[in-house]
Every structure is written in C-alpha cells, then in structure tokens.
Design a protein around this motif. Structure first.
Motif, PDB file in Angstrom:
ATOM      1  N   MET A   1       6.433  19.963  20.568  1.00 46.94           N
ATOM      2  CA  MET A   1       5.150  19.540  20.031  1.00 46.94           C
ATOM      3  C   MET A   1       4.224  19.187  21.185  1.00 46.94           C
ATOM      4  O   MET A   1       4.606  18.488  22.116  1.00 46.94           O
ATOM      5  N   SER A   2       3.012  19.670  21.155  1.00 47.23           N
ATOM      6  CA  SER A   2       2.074  19.348  22.226  1.00 47.23           C
ATOM      7  C   SER A   2       1.394  18.005  21.937  1.00 47.23           C
ATOM      8  O   SER A   2       1.291  17.573  20.797  1.00 47.23           O
ATOM      9  N   VAL A   3       0.957  17.373  23.003  1.00 51.48           N
ATOM     10  CA  VAL A   3       0.288  16.077  22.891  1.00 51.48           C
ATOM     11  C   VAL A   3      -1.204  16.306  22.677  1.00 51.48           C
ATOM     12  O   VAL A   3      -1.849  17.067  23.405  1.00 51.48           O
ATOM     13  N   CYS A   4      -1.745  15.636  21.677  1.00 47.22           N
ATOM     14  CA  CYS A   4      -3.167  15.700  21.367  1.00 47.22           C
ATOM     15  C   CYS A   4      -3.974  15.104  22.523  1.00 47.22           C
ATOM     16  O   CYS A   4      -3.513  14.189  23.205  1.00 47.22           O
ATOM     17  N   PHE A   5      -5.154  15.638  22.760  1.00 48.51           N
ATOM     18  CA  PHE A   5      -6.042  15.095  23.791  1.00 48.51           C
ATOM     19  C   PHE A   5      -7.484  15.298  23.363  1.00 48.51           C
ATOM     20  O   PHE A   5      -7.776  16.069  22.452  1.00 48.51           O
ATOM     21  N   TYR A   6      -8.369  14.576  24.042  1.00 47.54           N
ATOM     22  CA  TYR A   6      -9.798  14.811  23.858  1.00 47.54           C
ATOM     23  C   TYR A   6     -10.488  14.657  25.207  1.00 47.54           C
ATOM     24  O   TYR A   6      -9.978  14.005  26.116  1.00 47.54           O
ATOM     25  N   ASP A   7     -11.640  15.286  25.328  1.00 46.73           N
ATOM     26  CA  ASP A   7     -12.420  15.232  26.559  1.00 46.73           C
ATOM     27  C   ASP A   7     -13.609  14.299  26.374  1.00 46.73           C
ATOM     28  O   ASP A   7     -14.324  14.401  25.382  1.00 46.73           O
ATOM     29  N   ASN A   8     -13.798  13.405  27.333  1.00 44.86           N
ATOM     30  CA  ASN A   8     -14.965  12.516  27.315  1.00 44.86           C
ATOM     31  C   ASN A   8     -16.222  13.242  27.762  1.00 44.86           C
ATOM     32  O   ASN A   8     -17.330  12.795  27.481  1.00 44.86           O
TER      33      ASN A   8
ATOM     34  N   ALA B   1       7.033   8.881  35.376  1.00 47.88           N
ATOM     35  CA  ALA B   1       6.982   8.869  36.844  1.00 47.88           C
ATOM     36  C   ALA B   1       7.576  10.154  37.425  1.00 47.88           C
ATOM     37  O   ALA B   1       7.040  10.713  38.389  1.00 47.88           O
ATOM     38  N   VAL B   2       8.647  10.641  36.825  1.00 46.42           N
ATOM     39  CA  VAL B   2       9.253  11.903  37.271  1.00 46.42           C
ATOM     40  C   VAL B   2       8.295  13.062  37.008  1.00 46.42           C
ATOM     41  O   VAL B   2       8.132  13.950  37.850  1.00 46.42           O
ATOM     42  N   ILE B   3       7.654  13.049  35.857  1.00 48.07           N
ATOM     43  CA  ILE B   3       6.665  14.092  35.540  1.00 48.07           C
ATOM     44  C   ILE B   3       5.564  14.097  36.585  1.00 48.07           C
ATOM     45  O   ILE B   3       5.178  15.151  37.092  1.00 48.07           O
ATOM     46  N   TYR B   4       5.037  12.917  36.917  1.00 42.58           N
ATOM     47  CA  TYR B   4       3.994  12.837  37.947  1.00 42.58           C
ATOM     48  C   TYR B   4       4.447  13.506  39.235  1.00 42.58           C
ATOM     49  O   TYR B   4       3.677  14.211  39.890  1.00 42.58           O
ATOM     50  N   SER B   5       5.692  13.296  39.617  1.00 47.87           N
ATOM     51  CA  SER B   5       6.191  13.836  40.893  1.00 47.87           C
ATOM     52  C   SER B   5       6.357  15.353  40.863  1.00 47.87           C
ATOM     53  O   SER B   5       6.383  15.987  41.912  1.00 47.87           O
ATOM     54  N   LYS B   6       6.448  15.938  39.683  1.00 45.45           N
ATOM     55  CA  LYS B   6       6.595  17.391  39.546  1.00 45.45           C
ATOM     56  C   LYS B   6       5.259  18.127  39.634  1.00 45.45           C
ATOM     57  O   LYS B   6       5.227  19.342  39.787  1.00 45.45           O
ATOM     58  N   LEU B   7       4.174  17.392  39.512  1.00 47.84           N
ATOM     59  CA  LEU B   7       2.852  18.015  39.471  1.00 47.84           C
ATOM     60  C   LEU B   7       2.374  18.368  40.879  1.00 47.84           C
ATOM     61  O   LEU B   7       2.675  17.659  41.839  1.00 47.84           O
TER      62      LEU B   7
ATOM     63  N   ALA C   1      -1.279  23.087  32.854  1.00 47.57           N
ATOM     64  CA  ALA C   1      -0.190  23.797  32.173  1.00 47.57           C
ATOM     65  C   ALA C   1       1.147  23.108  32.426  1.00 47.57           C
ATOM     66  O   ALA C   1       1.936  22.921  31.482  1.00 47.57           O
ATOM     67  N   ILE C   2       1.397  22.720  33.653  1.00 45.96           N
ATOM     68  CA  ILE C   2       2.642  22.014  33.977  1.00 45.96           C
ATOM     69  C   ILE C   2       2.677  20.670  33.254  1.00 45.96           C
ATOM     70  O   ILE C   2       3.678  20.306  32.635  1.00 45.96           O
ATOM     71  N   PHE C   3       1.579  19.923  33.323  1.00 42.68           N
ATOM     72  CA  PHE C   3       1.506  18.602  32.706  1.00 42.68           C
ATOM     73  C   PHE C   3       1.756  18.680  31.201  1.00 42.68           C
ATOM     74  O   PHE C   3       2.563  17.926  30.649  1.00 42.68           O
ATOM     75  N   ASN C   4       1.061  19.592  30.526  1.00 41.63           N
ATOM     76  CA  ASN C   4       1.224  19.725  29.071  1.00 41.63           C
ATOM     77  C   ASN C   4       2.657  20.061  28.683  1.00 41.63           C
ATOM     78  O   ASN C   4       3.168  19.536  27.693  1.00 41.63           O
ATOM     79  N   GLU C   5       3.299  20.910  29.441  1.00 43.53           N
ATOM     80  CA  GLU C   5       4.690  21.268  29.157  1.00 43.53           C
ATOM     81  C   GLU C   5       5.610  20.065  29.344  1.00 43.53           C
ATOM     82  O   GLU C   5       6.504  19.826  28.537  1.00 43.53           O
ATOM     83  N   GLU C   6       5.386  19.300  30.383  1.00 47.75           N
ATOM     84  CA  GLU C   6       6.265  18.174  30.720  1.00 47.75           C
ATOM     85  C   GLU C   6       6.118  16.986  29.760  1.00 47.75           C
ATOM     86  O   GLU C   6       7.086  16.281  29.510  1.00 47.75           O
ATOM     87  N   ILE C   7       4.919  16.743  29.242  1.00 45.25           N
ATOM     88  CA  ILE C   7       4.708  15.547  28.409  1.00 45.25           C
ATOM     89  C   ILE C   7       4.949  15.778  26.928  1.00 45.25           C
ATOM     90  O   ILE C   7       4.885  14.830  26.141  1.00 45.25           O
ATOM     91  N   LYS C   8       5.279  16.981  26.528  1.00 47.37           N
ATOM     92  CA  LYS C   8       5.327  17.314  25.097  1.00 47.37           C
ATOM     93  C   LYS C   8       6.293  16.467  24.280  1.00 47.37           C
ATOM     94  O   LYS C   8       6.112  16.330  23.077  1.00 47.37           O
TER      95      LYS C   8
END
Length: 107
Positions: free
Chosen positions: A1-8, A39-45, A93-100
């Motif tokens: 499942m992807s995480v919902c987001f919005y742009d300011n 924190a691990v996700i951050y390090s993969k980016l 793309a990497i971030f969205n995949e990792e946080i799903k």
C-alpha cells in the motif's frame, strides 16, 4: 500500500524542482522499532547527509544549490528542498517504495 501525500506547493517538472510535500505518516502509531526502520530508510536514500540529527540529502538549505530535508510534523513527514528533476524522481521512487509499510493515514 502506498502512503498518501499532499503538496503544499505545486511541483513543476522543470530542470530545478521546488519540493514541499507532506507524507501522511501516522507518528502516533510509531513504535521504537518503526522509528528505527525510518532511520534505516533514510540511510538508503541517495546522497544522505548526517548533520546534527537533521535528516538531509544532497546539501544544506542556504549553503547548497540543491538540498532536501525531512521534518517530523503533526501533519506527517514534511519533505522540503530544491533538486534537479532526475534527482527528485529517483529519490522519491526509492522513498515511496521503502515507506509503504509504515503506519499512515488518508490525507
């Protein structure tokens, strides 16, 4: 499942993109293990910068032409910066995949 987001502010696909996006992560449902996973996700980016516990990539605001940083807010995880379009779309793309699988809510 992807995480919902919005742009300011609208992200316009130009050579240089200004980003102000909020990912609707539900921090009230984060456990210590979930925070560690983030924190691990951050390090993969790509192009992570370790700087006084500020999560940043590519450069620093006010010091670099290109930069990106994350901020934990009541509304979710805010991502702010200026990047080349190629760097943004790769990072995103990497971030969205990792946080799903992280706890999130509908925006």
């Amino acid at each position: 499942m992807s995480v919902c987001f919005y742009d300011n502010s609208e992200i316009i696909n130009e050579p240089k993109i200004r980003i102000d996006r909020v990912y609707c992560l539900d921090f009230s449902n984060f456990s210590e293990e979930t925070w560690d996973k983030l924190a691990v996700i951050y390090s993969k980016l790509p192009m992570q910068i370790i700087n006084n516990n500020v999560q940043a990539w590519f450069g620093e605001e006010g010091k670099s032409e290109y930069y990106l940083y994350a901020s934990v807010e009541p509304s979710g995880l805010q991502i702010v910066g200026v990047l080349s379009s190629d760097d943004w779309f790769t990072w995103e793309a990497i971030f969205n995949e990792e946080i799903k699988d992280l706890p999130s809510f509908e925006c």
